[in-house]
Scaffold this active site. Structure first.
Site, mmCIF file in Angstrom:
data_model
loop_
_atom_site.group_PDB
_atom_site.id
_atom_site.type_symbol
_atom_site.label_atom_id
_atom_site.label_comp_id
_atom_site.label_asym_id
_atom_site.label_seq_id
_atom_site.Cartn_x
_atom_site.Cartn_y
_atom_site.Cartn_z
ATOM 1 C CG HIS A 70 3.587 -23.694 5.365
ATOM 2 N ND1 HIS A 70 4.285 -22.624 4.880
ATOM 3 C CD2 HIS A 70 3.725 -24.680 4.440
ATOM 4 C CE1 HIS A 70 4.852 -22.942 3.714
ATOM 5 N NE2 HIS A 70 4.509 -24.197 3.425
ATOM 6 C CE1 TYR A 96 4.863 -14.324 7.316
ATOM 7 C CE2 TYR A 96 4.315 -12.079 6.693
ATOM 8 C CZ TYR A 96 3.980 -13.408 6.781
ATOM 9 O OH TYR A 96 2.741 -13.834 6.339
ATOM 10 N N PRO A 133 -1.171 -6.608 3.297
ATOM 11 C CG PRO A 133 -0.076 -7.004 1.291
ATOM 12 C CD PRO A 133 -0.748 -5.942 2.072
ATOM 13 C CE LYS A 177 -4.769 -12.935 10.053
ATOM 14 N NZ LYS A 177 -4.775 -14.378 9.832
ATOM 15 C CE1 TYR A 180 0.652 -17.241 8.821
ATOM 16 C CE2 TYR A 180 1.168 -14.890 8.883
ATOM 17 C CZ TYR A 180 1.187 -16.109 8.219
ATOM 18 O OH TYR A 180 1.709 -16.198 6.949
HETATM 19 P P1 FAS Z 1 -11.781 -8.896 -5.241
HETATM 20 O O1 FAS Z 1 -11.274 -7.508 -5.493
HETATM 21 O O2 FAS Z 1 -10.866 -10.052 -5.329
HETATM 22 O O3 FAS Z 1 -12.983 -9.211 -6.270
HETATM 23 C C1 FAS Z 1 -13.922 -8.206 -6.604
HETATM 24 C C2 FAS Z 1 -14.433 -8.514 -8.017
HETATM 25 O O4 FAS Z 1 -15.450 -7.550 -8.342
HETATM 26 C C3 FAS Z 1 -13.329 -8.358 -9.065
HETATM 27 O O5 FAS Z 1 -13.267 -9.509 -9.873
HETATM 28 C C4 FAS Z 1 -13.746 -7.130 -9.867
HETATM 29 O O6 FAS Z 1 -13.407 -7.223 -11.244
HETATM 30 C C5 FAS Z 1 -15.262 -7.118 -9.671
HETATM 31 N N1 FAS Z 1 -15.854 -5.784 -9.817
HETATM 32 C C6 FAS Z 1 -15.355 -4.602 -9.424
HETATM 33 N N2 FAS Z 1 -16.214 -3.606 -9.741
HETATM 34 C C7 FAS Z 1 -17.288 -4.188 -10.348
HETATM 35 C C8 FAS Z 1 -18.500 -3.705 -10.919
HETATM 36 N N3 FAS Z 1 -18.769 -2.400 -10.918
HETATM 37 N N4 FAS Z 1 -19.378 -4.589 -11.464
HETATM 38 C C9 FAS Z 1 -19.095 -5.926 -11.449
HETATM 39 N N5 FAS Z 1 -17.964 -6.448 -10.933
HETATM 40 C C10 FAS Z 1 -17.070 -5.588 -10.394
HETATM 41 N N6 FAS Z 1 -4.644 -10.758 0.563
HETATM 42 C C11 FAS Z 1 -3.965 -11.660 1.294
HETATM 43 O O7 FAS Z 1 -4.535 -12.279 2.191
HETATM 44 N N7 FAS Z 1 -2.636 -11.896 1.033
HETATM 45 C C12 FAS Z 1 -1.976 -11.243 0.019
HETATM 46 O O8 FAS Z 1 -0.804 -11.474 -0.206
HETATM 47 C C13 FAS Z 1 -2.664 -10.310 -0.770
HETATM 48 N N8 FAS Z 1 -2.038 -9.659 -1.807
HETATM 49 C C14 FAS Z 1 -2.747 -8.742 -2.536
HETATM 50 C C15 FAS Z 1 -2.141 -8.055 -3.614
HETATM 51 C C16 FAS Z 1 -2.866 -7.102 -4.362
HETATM 52 C C17 FAS Z 1 -2.197 -6.370 -5.509
HETATM 53 C C18 FAS Z 1 -4.212 -6.826 -4.030
HETATM 54 C C19 FAS Z 1 -5.009 -5.778 -4.797
HETATM 55 C C20 FAS Z 1 -4.819 -7.511 -2.972
HETATM 56 C C21 FAS Z 1 -4.094 -8.469 -2.228
HETATM 57 N N9 FAS Z 1 -4.680 -9.189 -1.189
HETATM 58 C C22 FAS Z 1 -4.007 -10.091 -0.450
HETATM 59 C C23 FAS Z 1 -6.045 -8.981 -0.855
HETATM 60 C C24 FAS Z 1 -6.928 -9.740 -1.821
HETATM 61 O O9 FAS Z 1 -6.529 -11.076 -1.827
HETATM 62 C C25 FAS Z 1 -8.353 -9.518 -1.423
HETATM 63 O O10 FAS Z 1 -8.513 -9.555 -0.014
HETATM 64 C C26 FAS Z 1 -9.317 -10.491 -2.057
HETATM 65 O O11 FAS Z 1 -9.145 -10.439 -3.434
HETATM 66 C C27 FAS Z 1 -10.717 -10.093 -1.618
HETATM 67 O O12 FAS Z 1 -11.624 -10.764 -2.397
HETATM 68 P P2 FAS Z 1 -12.973 -10.036 -2.875
HETATM 69 O O13 FAS Z 1 -13.583 -9.353 -1.711
HETATM 70 O O14 FAS Z 1 -13.722 -11.063 -3.631
HETATM 71 O O15 FAS Z 1 -12.507 -8.848 -3.819
HETATM 72 C C1 PHB Z 2 1.755 -14.550 -0.580
HETATM 73 O O1 PHB Z 2 2.174 -15.721 -0.672
HETATM 74 O O2 PHB Z 2 1.398 -13.873 -1.571
HETATM 75 C C2 PHB Z 2 1.668 -13.916 0.795
HETATM 76 C C3 PHB Z 2 1.859 -14.714 1.916
HETATM 77 C C4 PHB Z 2 1.774 -14.128 3.176
HETATM 78 C C5 PHB Z 2 1.524 -12.775 3.287
HETATM 79 C C6 PHB Z 2 1.332 -11.975 2.158
HETATM 80 C C7 PHB Z 2 1.413 -12.553 0.899
HETATM 81 O O3 PHB Z 2 1.456 -12.214 4.532
#
Ligand code: FAS
Ligand code: PHB
Length: 391
Positions: free
Chosen positions: A72, A200, A292, A296, A384
């Site tokens: 994009h 957005y 989100p 980032k 961005y």
């Molecule tokens: P993660 O949380 O992905 O991974 C951590 C891992 O550690 C998990 O698999 C967990 O099960 C494991 N863990 C936890 N405790 C443990 C323990 N005690 N022992 C062993 N393992 C353990 N980011 C965006 O950029 N755009 C978005 O749209 C977006 N939407 C999101 C929506 C939601 C609902 C959430 C919660 C986050 C969102 N994020 C988004 C942010 C998300 O993408 C995170 O930044 C990303 O998963 C970060 O990756 P990790 O740091 O690997 O953490």
């Molecule tokens: C998504 O596609 O999940 C998404 C994209 C952009 C954002 C947040 C979420 O800023």
């Protein structure tokens, strides 16, 4: 058992670190609390910065990303009933790639399995010990059997609710937090996206985002109350609310259909400082959380792993701690700039309890300035697409 690096968490941060270390000949084990299927079932991020794409290429997992990801060159801001394009490519020379976090995680899991590197899924009661000395220890239970791992370093990649940050003596941590008074209700639907690029939307009823996972799978969000529950939002209500927040052209082009996933996520900004304690380094959501709005979260996790992988590789090649000593400060400089951008986008796009009519006019004036000023559009665009990884 003995390894060079014990990685806690098999999300994108832990898996990417494991892959980069493996390619550098460094022995690492990953301990993950949940099953691989559970990790893959999470619907999270969708937008990758160029720096993240480059890092995934460096990790040797870019093939499907380049085949299926959507490049994009712009995004659109919708306010006061009009859409305005921000030309990311024209303003910065960079683009973003739409490719779901689930697919990134799947590609990294497949590469790790192909390399024969060990990931222990459903590892219970993971605990961290002696990371303030030279010989850290990690203990866990698996199928009722206690295990102990001796290692040189522990990488805490276990997310916001993980054990790693919780294992740091509270006096050693400084935390900064802002909790937002609303959430995001997101749905996934196998319908054609409403537009070729992300939209957005700022509206007096609340924020909305039109995103996608492919040309046939859409991802939509509407700002909702923290008191809302999924059952309060049948599909019909979601689609009607989304239409009320979009411009006429988008409403005319919107294809609706049954949701295949629906979830509500709370929004917060959170940073823990420092990101290193002796031989324990925190990375990704274990150290910081962003709303989100600026896309980032996943990209900051990749940014931390860019720095952490290089620091660990340098240690094993040079025998020094020179790069590890700089890890936390390097990460935090980029983390705080992303936290600021995510806060700024969230503040500009959402309806707060105290926004009111005056606040709505101020938000619309700020948006009108951003889309009308090359300097302001460039500032949004360069944040961005992702600020450079500084050395
Ligand atoms: P993660 O949380 O992905 O991974 C951590 C891992 O550690 C998990 O698999 C967990 O099960 C494991 N863990 C936890 N405790 C443990 C323990 N005690 N022992 C062993 N393992 C353990 N980011 C965006 O950029 N755009 C978005 O749209 C977006 N939407 C999101 C929506 C939601 C609902 C959430 C919660 C986050 C969102 N994020 C988004 C942010 C998300 O993408 C995170 O930044 C990303 O998963 C970060 O990756 P990790 O740091 O690997 O953490
Ligand atoms: C998504 O596609 O999940 C998404 C994209 C952009 C954002 C947040 C979420 O800023």
């Amino acid at each position: 058992m003995r390894v060079q690096v014990a990685i806690i968490g098999a999300g994108p941060a832990g898996l990417l670190l494991g892959q980069l270390l493996h390619r550098a000949g460094i022995d690492a084990i990953i301990l993950e609390r949940r099953s691989a299927d559970h990790v893959l079932s999470r619907i999270r991020a969708g937008v990758l910065e160029q720096g993240t794409v480059d890092l995934l290429d460096e990790a040797g997992v870019g093939r499907r990303l380049h085949a299926e990801g959507l490049v994009h060159g712009g995004i659109e801001l919708c306010f006061d009933g009009q859409r305005h394009r921000i030309d990311l490519q024209g303003l910065t020379g960079k683009s973003v790639t739409v490719y779901g976090q689930t697919e990134v995680t799947r590609d990294l899991m497949d590469a790790r399995a192909a390399a024969g590197a060990e990931t222990v899924y459903e590892a219970e009661q993971v605990s961290l010990h002696d990371f303030d000395g030279d010989s850290p220890v990690v203990r866990y239970r698996k199928d009722g059997v206690e295990h102990e791992i001796r290692c040189d370093f522990i990488a805490g990649c276990d997310g916001y609710h993980g054990v790693s940050r919780a294992s740091v003596p509270s006096g050693a941590l400084e935390t900064y937090e802002r909790i937002y008074p609303f959430g995001w209700l997101g749905i996934l639907a196998d319908v054609k996206p409403v537009s070729d690029e992300l939209i957005y939307a700022n509206h007096e009823r609340g924020f909305a985002l039109c995103s996608m996972r492919s040309r046939t799978r859409s991802r939509y969000y509407v700002q909702c109350s923290l008191d809302d529950r999924i059952e309060d939002w049948p599909d019909e209500r979601f689609w009607e609310e989304l239409k009320r927040r979009l411009d006429h052209e988008a409403v005319a082009n919107l294809v609706t259909g049954p949701s295949i996933e629906k979830s509500i996520a709370p929004l917060r900004s959170f940073v823990a400082e420092p990101m290193r304690f002796g031989r324990l380094m925190l990375a990704g959501d274990a150290a910081h959380i962003v709303p989100p709005t600026g896309a980032k979260g996943l990209n900051l996790a990749a940014s931390d792993i860019h720095y952490l992988s290089r620091a660990l590789i340098d240690h094993y090649r040079s025998g020094t701690m020179r790069e590890i000593d700089h890890y936390s400060a390097r990460c935090l400089r980029r983390v705080w700039k992303s936290v600021r951008f995510s806060w700024w986008m969230t503040s500009m796009m959402h309806r707060f309890p105290d926004t009111g009519e005056f606040g709505q006019k101020i938000q619309e004036a700020e948006l009108d300035y951003v889309v009308g000023s090359t300097a302001a559009s460039t500032s949004l665009a360069e944040n961005y697409v992702g600020l450079p990884f500084e050395v």
